[in-house]
Design an enzyme around this catalytic site. Structure first.
Site: not given
Ligand code: PMP
Length: 426
Positions: A237, A265, A142
């Site tokens: 990512d 995060k 994701y």
């Molecule tokens: N990339 C990864 C690997 C994630 O785990 C997440 C959120 N869980 C996101 C992108 C998206 O981040 P956000 O919820 O802050 O938009």
């Protein structure tokens, strides 16, 4: 009606599904979500004052535990000076310097306000830099909810993607190719066919959104090689893994240097922050230095920068990740021993401060297909048993768990005691 049930029904009257982000609704496990009132250290407290040992940590940011005194003090001091200026402030530079110091593949970094924005912007930058449209992602990873990334595989391994949500135009999804995580062969095959048309590969270097799946040996190396061979941009990512699996992210743990990295995060310490960065050559394509447009009214927000910088100051202390990793190992091994004793088919994964729990007879879970075969019903019963006992696990069998620096022997032992009951009850 419990207080949580009342609060949830009030919320559903005014918020779609009662929540501002879907997984919070407990739709993956059934029942009514716990409403949180406050949190401290390893604990969250619900609206009725019940304490839970928290293994969600706001889905990753709270690596120091909740309400760390240094972070709260930094936020208070920043807030006193005003909440947003829409003009440059010194702390943005200090934050960028810190990120560059900690993540050696990053030479320039741009702040945004969420992980979604970070990955969306990194994709645009990769496309702008290469003048190519097609991107590659992996099933089960994701990367936030931007159009290009809400795409699942079409029928057949190497076909073009189809939208995984209504509202994503088919014409956008067509440019996203979805492959199988940890399957190096399909990556090599795809690049052999159309490598020179691929702008970028985006990957979670440790997958954390299909529960927790570490990269198979050679997988990240293959991604690095095909991107080098075909002039494509490799994007790690690290929104979840950054400052979570190690001080230098997953790229430090596995020794692979991506071209671009996305962060989120932990970098915001609980405030809304994301970032993307990489080589000077690519990053200088961004406006106003270059032609690729990207912007944000609240980007580099002073309060968010203060929380993030205070957090990064704590994690950079010697031994932080050794300690976090040792606790996570102890948790995983302890739960494994209890499951074995209760005769429950179970296995775990872990990297640094993130872990996955799997109800399966397999020895190791290494793929999206393995995760899909786990016993979801058992997970749901275990989740609700632990919740009743005062342990807050991720309310979904497809999410990783997180340990913080505030989790000590006391919390781990209490977790084991409660888990022993719950495994027996299965
Ligand atoms: N990339 C990864 C690997 C994630 O785990 C997440 C959120 N869980 C996101 C992108 C998206 O981040 P956000 O919820 O802050 O938009």
């Amino acid at each position: 009606m419990t207080e949580a049930a009342t609060l949830f029904s009030e919320a559903r009257r005014v918020i779609p599904g009662g929540v501002n982000s879907p997984v919070r609704s407990f739709s993956g496990v059934g029942g009514t979500p716990v409403f949180i009132d406050r949190a401290q250290g390893a604990y969250i407290y619900d609206s009725e004052g019940k304490a839970y040992i928290d293994y969600v940590g706001s889905w990753g940011p709270m690596v120091l535990g909740h309400a760390h005194p240094n972070v709260i003090a930094a936020v208070k001091a920043a807030a006193e000076k005003g909440l947003s200026f829409g003009a440059p402030i010194e702390i943005e530079t200090r934050m960028a310097e810190k990120v560059i110091e900690l993540v050696p593949s990053i030479e320039l970094v741009r702040m945004v306000s969420s992980g979604t924005e970070a990955t969306m912007s990194a994709i645009r930058l990769a496309r702008g830099y290469t003048s190519r449209d097609r991107i590659v992602k992996f099933e089960g990873c994701y990367h936030g909810h931007s159009d290009s990334l809400l795409v699942k595989a079409g029928s057949g391994a190497l076909t073009f993607g189809v939208p995984s949500s209504p509202g994503v135009p088919a014409a956008v999804a067509e440019n996203t190719i979805t492959l199988t995580y940890n399957d190096s062969e399909s990556v090599a095959e795809l690049f052999a066919q159309i490598g020179e048309r691929i702008a970028c590969v985006i990957v979670e270097p440790v997958a954390g959104n299909m529960n927790c799946i570490p990269p198979a040996p050679g997988f990240l190396e293959t991604l690095r090689k095909v991107c080098d061979d075909y002039g494509s941009v490799l994007i790690f990512d690290e929104v979840m893994t950054g400052f979570r699996v190690g001080l230098h992210g997953a790229q430090g743990v596995y020794g692979i240097k991506p071209d671009l990295t996305t962060l989120g995060k932990v970098i915001g310490g609980g405030m809304p922050v994301g970032a993307f960065g990489g080589s000077r050559e690519i990053m200088e394509c961004l406006a106003p230095a270059g032609p690729v447009y990207q912007a944000g009214t609240l980007s580099g927000n002073p309060v968010a920068m203060a929380a993030g910088l205070a957090t990064l100051g704590q994690i950079a202390k010697p031994g932080f990740y050794e300690d976090l990793g040792a606790k996570t190992e102890k948790l995983a091994n302890g739960l494994q021993a209890l499951a074995d004793r209760a005769g429950i088919a179970f296995t775990t994964n872990r990297v640094g401060g993130m872990f996955g729990l799997f109800f399966t007879a397999k020895d190791k879970v290494t793929s999206f297909a393995d995760v899909m075969q786990c016993d979801q019903d058992r997970f749901k019963r275990f989740f609700h048993g632990m919740l009743a006992e005062g342990v807050y696990l991720a309310p979904s069998a497809f999410e990783a768990g997180f340990v913080s620096a505030a989790h000590g022997e006391r919390e781990l032992n209490a977790t084991f005691e409660k888990a022993a009951h719950c495994f027996k009850a299965l």
